[in-house]
Design a protein around this motif. Structure first.
Motif, PDB file in Angstrom:
ATOM      1  N   THR A  52     -24.624  31.366  -1.189  1.00  0.00           N
ATOM      2  CA  THR A  52     -23.581  31.384  -2.206  1.00  0.00           C
ATOM      3  C   THR A  52     -23.029  32.802  -2.322  1.00  0.00           C
ATOM      4  O   THR A  52     -23.278  33.645  -1.470  1.00  0.00           O
ATOM      5  N   ALA A  53     -22.246  33.066  -3.362  1.00  0.00           N
ATOM      6  CA  ALA A  53     -21.706  34.405  -3.621  1.00  0.00           C
ATOM      7  C   ALA A  53     -21.297  34.491  -5.076  1.00  0.00           C
ATOM      8  O   ALA A  53     -20.987  33.476  -5.711  1.00  0.00           O
ATOM      9  N   VAL A  79     -32.528  31.357  -1.365  1.00  0.00           N
ATOM     10  CA  VAL A  79     -31.155  31.415  -1.874  1.00  0.00           C
ATOM     11  C   VAL A  79     -30.562  32.786  -1.558  1.00  0.00           C
ATOM     12  O   VAL A  79     -31.061  33.818  -2.014  1.00  0.00           O
ATOM     13  N   ALA A  80     -29.523  32.777  -0.761  1.00  0.00           N
ATOM     14  CA  ALA A  80     -28.818  34.006  -0.394  1.00  0.00           C
ATOM     15  C   ALA A  80     -27.520  34.078  -1.186  1.00  0.00           C
ATOM     16  O   ALA A  80     -26.798  33.083  -1.293  1.00  0.00           O
ATOM     17  N   THR A  81     -27.217  35.240  -1.732  1.00  0.00           N
ATOM     18  CA  THR A  81     -25.941  35.427  -2.403  1.00  0.00           C
ATOM     19  C   THR A  81     -25.249  36.654  -1.825  1.00  0.00           C
ATOM     20  O   THR A  81     -25.732  37.260  -0.876  1.00  0.00           O
ATOM     21  N   LYS A  82     -24.090  36.988  -2.351  1.00  0.00           N
ATOM     22  CA  LYS A  82     -23.298  38.103  -1.818  1.00  0.00           C
ATOM     23  C   LYS A  82     -22.704  38.902  -2.967  1.00  0.00           C
ATOM     24  O   LYS A  82     -22.542  38.379  -4.085  1.00  0.00           O
ATOM     25  N   ALA A  83     -22.364  40.148  -2.664  1.00  0.00           N
ATOM     26  CA  ALA A  83     -21.784  41.033  -3.671  1.00  0.00           C
ATOM     27  C   ALA A  83     -20.732  41.933  -3.031  1.00  0.00           C
ATOM     28  O   ALA A  83     -20.879  42.346  -1.876  1.00  0.00           O
ATOM     29  N   GLY A  84     -19.699  42.222  -3.800  1.00  0.00           N
ATOM     30  CA  GLY A  84     -18.683  43.163  -3.340  1.00  0.00           C
ATOM     31  C   GLY A  84     -17.254  42.700  -3.489  1.00  0.00           C
ATOM     32  O   GLY A  84     -16.331  43.513  -3.583  1.00  0.00           O
ATOM     33  N   ARG A  85     -17.055  41.388  -3.519  1.00  0.00           N
ATOM     34  CA  ARG A  85     -15.672  40.903  -3.582  1.00  0.00           C
ATOM     35  C   ARG A  85     -15.134  40.842  -5.000  1.00  0.00           C
ATOM     36  O   ARG A  85     -13.989  40.422  -5.213  1.00  0.00           O
ATOM     37  N   ARG A  86     -15.919  41.320  -5.969  1.00  0.00           N
ATOM     38  CA  ARG A  86     -15.400  41.397  -7.337  1.00  0.00           C
ATOM     39  C   ARG A  86     -14.501  42.615  -7.504  1.00  0.00           C
ATOM     40  O   ARG A  86     -13.812  42.742  -8.523  1.00  0.00           O
ATOM     41  N   LEU A  87     -14.525  43.499  -6.528  1.00  0.00           N
ATOM     42  CA  LEU A  87     -13.633  44.665  -6.591  1.00  0.00           C
ATOM     43  C   LEU A  87     -12.174  44.223  -6.581  1.00  0.00           C
ATOM     44  O   LEU A  87     -11.794  43.351  -5.799  1.00  0.00           O
ATOM     45  N   PRO A  88     -11.333  44.830  -7.397  1.00  0.00           N
ATOM     46  CA  PRO A  88      -9.902  44.480  -7.367  1.00  0.00           C
ATOM     47  C   PRO A  88      -9.247  44.889  -6.055  1.00  0.00           C
ATOM     48  O   PRO A  88      -8.264  44.298  -5.624  1.00  0.00           O
ATOM     49  N   GLN A  89      -9.816  45.904  -5.407  1.00  0.00           N
ATOM     50  CA  GLN A  89      -9.336  46.350  -4.104  1.00  0.00           C
ATOM     51  C   GLN A  89     -10.538  46.819  -3.296  1.00  0.00           C
ATOM     52  O   GLN A  89     -11.409  47.524  -3.811  1.00  0.00           O
ATOM     53  N   VAL A 119     -29.386  39.564  -0.695  1.00  0.00           N
ATOM     54  CA  VAL A 119     -28.050  39.933  -1.146  1.00  0.00           C
ATOM     55  C   VAL A 119     -27.295  40.486   0.059  1.00  0.00           C
ATOM     56  O   VAL A 119     -27.755  41.403   0.730  1.00  0.00           O
ATOM     57  N   GLN A 120     -26.130  39.897   0.324  1.00  0.00           N
ATOM     58  CA  GLN A 120     -25.311  40.318   1.451  1.00  0.00           C
ATOM     59  C   GLN A 120     -24.070  41.047   0.950  1.00  0.00           C
ATOM     60  O   GLN A 120     -23.398  40.561   0.034  1.00  0.00           O
ATOM     61  N   LEU A 121     -23.793  42.203   1.508  1.00  0.00           N
ATOM     62  CA  LEU A 121     -22.533  42.857   1.203  1.00  0.00           C
ATOM     63  C   LEU A 121     -21.432  41.943   1.729  1.00  0.00           C
ATOM     64  O   LEU A 121     -21.452  41.529   2.884  1.00  0.00           O
ATOM     65  N   HIS A 122     -20.467  41.625   0.860  1.00  0.00           N
ATOM     66  CA  HIS A 122     -19.544  40.525   1.110  1.00  0.00           C
ATOM     67  C   HIS A 122     -18.264  41.005   1.788  1.00  0.00           C
ATOM     68  O   HIS A 122     -17.253  41.279   1.135  1.00  0.00           O
ATOM     69  N   CYS A 123     -18.311  41.113   3.107  1.00  0.00           N
ATOM     70  CA  CYS A 123     -17.147  41.517   3.902  1.00  0.00           C
ATOM     71  C   CYS A 123     -16.495  42.788   3.369  1.00  0.00           C
ATOM     72  O   CYS A 123     -15.298  42.802   3.046  1.00  0.00           O
ATOM     73  N   PRO A 124     -17.281  43.872   3.288  1.00  0.00           N
ATOM     74  CA  PRO A 124     -16.688  45.144   2.859  1.00  0.00           C
ATOM     75  C   PRO A 124     -15.742  45.678   3.930  1.00  0.00           C
ATOM     76  O   PRO A 124     -15.733  45.175   5.067  1.00  0.00           O
ATOM     77  N   PRO A 125     -14.960  46.698   3.601  1.00  0.00           N
ATOM     78  CA  PRO A 125     -14.048  47.259   4.599  1.00  0.00           C
ATOM     79  C   PRO A 125     -14.828  47.832   5.779  1.00  0.00           C
ATOM     80  O   PRO A 125     -15.959  48.290   5.623  1.00  0.00           O
ATOM     81  N   THR A 126     -14.219  47.823   6.939  1.00  0.00           N
ATOM     82  CA  THR A 126     -14.908  48.265   8.152  1.00  0.00           C
ATOM     83  C   THR A 126     -15.519  49.651   8.001  1.00  0.00           C
ATOM     84  O   THR A 126     -16.635  49.919   8.463  1.00  0.00           O
ATOM     85  N   ASP A 127     -14.819  50.541   7.331  1.00  0.00           N
ATOM     86  CA  ASP A 127     -15.314  51.914   7.181  1.00  0.00           C
ATOM     87  C   ASP A 127     -16.644  51.972   6.436  1.00  0.00           C
ATOM     88  O   ASP A 127     -17.420  52.923   6.613  1.00  0.00           O
ATOM     89  N   ALA A 128     -16.941  50.967   5.623  1.00  0.00           N
ATOM     90  CA  ALA A 128     -18.186  50.970   4.843  1.00  0.00           C
ATOM     91  C   ALA A 128     -19.421  50.994   5.748  1.00  0.00           C
ATOM     92  O   ALA A 128     -20.459  51.558   5.385  1.00  0.00           O
ATOM     93  N   GLY A 151     -28.523  42.124   3.489  1.00  0.00           N
ATOM     94  CA  GLY A 151     -27.828  41.944   4.754  1.00  0.00           C
ATOM     95  C   GLY A 151     -26.350  42.152   4.543  1.00  0.00           C
ATOM     96  O   GLY A 151     -25.916  42.708   3.526  1.00  0.00           O
ATOM     97  N   VAL A 152     -25.562  41.690   5.499  1.00  0.00           N
ATOM     98  CA  VAL A 152     -24.113  41.836   5.413  1.00  0.00           C
ATOM     99  C   VAL A 152     -23.447  40.536   5.844  1.00  0.00           C
ATOM    100  O   VAL A 152     -23.986  39.773   6.643  1.00  0.00           O
TER     101      VAL A 152
END
Length: 328
Positions: A52-53, A79-89, A119-128, A151-152
């Motif tokens: 989930t996420a 149960v795997a979840t994700k974090a990071g896409r709550r950012l407005p940008q 917890v997976q970083l949720h498709c952060p920008p490539t530079d991350a 994970g990612v």
């Protein structure tokens, strides 16, 4: 259903899991009663991995999962979840220690647990992926007992290959299906060598590989297959795997003759993914009991013959590769 080892964690999980994006939002109308029934049916059938996420329905998916697990009691699935896409940008700066901890605390509350399995970083920008301090922040959260593993979830093979250079990365979630073959070229071999778990997402190319769509199929306004058809809301690769809709429909017709007797095209697509031993778990979505059980049944199909594997590769080379291969 066969179990596979989830990378260096040593934990074994069933090879078909439950992708919980569709029970949260962005796939048209969602019926919570059907979603709950689907989760129960899948768990009754032996499924033990749920993905989930925090942004799926603004936490609705996580809360539904918590509700079902509370109703069931007993041993919890992975149960795997994700974090990071709550950012407005999406920016590297947005993945600060405070933001990461805030997102993870919210998921802990939503999932009603004191420690998250993954917890997976949720498709952060490539530079991350080129900022070690970001991964060090995840290490600190593991040390503090808020999560067991991290994970990612990536968009591109480049990102996946960079991520697994960090020794703490336990898993990589990546799009892999009959319309996305590139991950198997190099990344899968490297992941296996480093004992990194691979979670295959979008296995049915947003439903294209179910074979149920046609040129006249209409999608609801709140379904990403309508509102993100050209990447208007997020990476277009998440919708139909980035394949133009009409191109995908034509390719599906070439795949239909490959379906084994008594199976569906969707089940063939899932079994095809499991033919690669580098894949740890595949996570098709399900919004009702029939879909959930149909997904799980794919694991019982016999190994696909080489002729079938070759035929899929030919369709990819002729119809799909020019649209997706070098992009992701």
């Amino acid at each position: 259903m066969q179990a596979r080892v989830f990378g260096r964690t040593g934990r074994r999980v069933g090879e078909i899991g439950f992708g919980a994006w569709a029970i949260g939002a962005a796939w048209g109308e969602v019926d919570d009663t059907e979603s709950v029934a689907a989760l129960h049916a899948a768990l009754d059938a032996g499924l033990d991995f749920i993905d989930t996420a925090d942004v799926y329905g603004d936490g609705h998916s996580e809360r539904l999962i918590a509700r079902v697990l509370k109703e069931r009691g007993g041993q919890r699935p992975f149960v795997a979840t994700k974090a990071g896409r709550r950012l407005p940008q999406q920016t590297v700066e947005g993945y600060s220690a405070d933001n990461l901890e805030g997102w993870i605390d919210r998921s802990l509350r939503n999932l009603e647990t004191d420690c998250l399995d993954l917890v997976q970083l949720h498709c952060p920008p490539t530079d991350a992926y080129y900022h070690p301090e970001l991964f060090e922040r995840m290490e600190r959260l593991v040390e503090r007992g808020k999560l067991r593993n991290y994970g990612v979830s990536v968009e591109r093979v480049e990102e996946a290959l960079k991520a697994i250079e960090y020794p703490g990365v336990a898993s990589v979630q990546i799009i892999y299906n009959m319309f996305r073959l590139r991950p198997a070229e190099l990344f899968f071999r490297e992941a296996k060598r480093r004992e990194v778990a691979v979670i295959a997402r979008v296995p049915l190319a947003s439903g294209l590989l179910s074979g149920k769509f046609g040129r006249d199929t209409k999608f609801a306004a709140d379904d990403h297959r309508q509102f993100n058809r050209h990447g208007e809301a997020f990476d277009v690769g998440e919708t139909f795997s980035g394949v133009p809709y009409e191109v995908g429909l034509a390719a599906v017709e070439k795949l239909r003759p490959l379906v084994p007797e008594g199976a569906t095209l969707a089940q063939l697509a899932l079994r095809w993914i499991l033919m690669d031993e580098a894949v740890t778990v595949v996570i098709p979505g399900a919004r009702n009991v029939a879909q959930a059980l149909g997904n799980i049944a794919a694991a019982a199909l016999p190994a696909l013959p080489q002729a079938t594997m070759d035929a899929v590769a030919r369709v990819y080379e002729a119809d799909i590769r020019p649209h997706v291969h070098q992009r992701w």
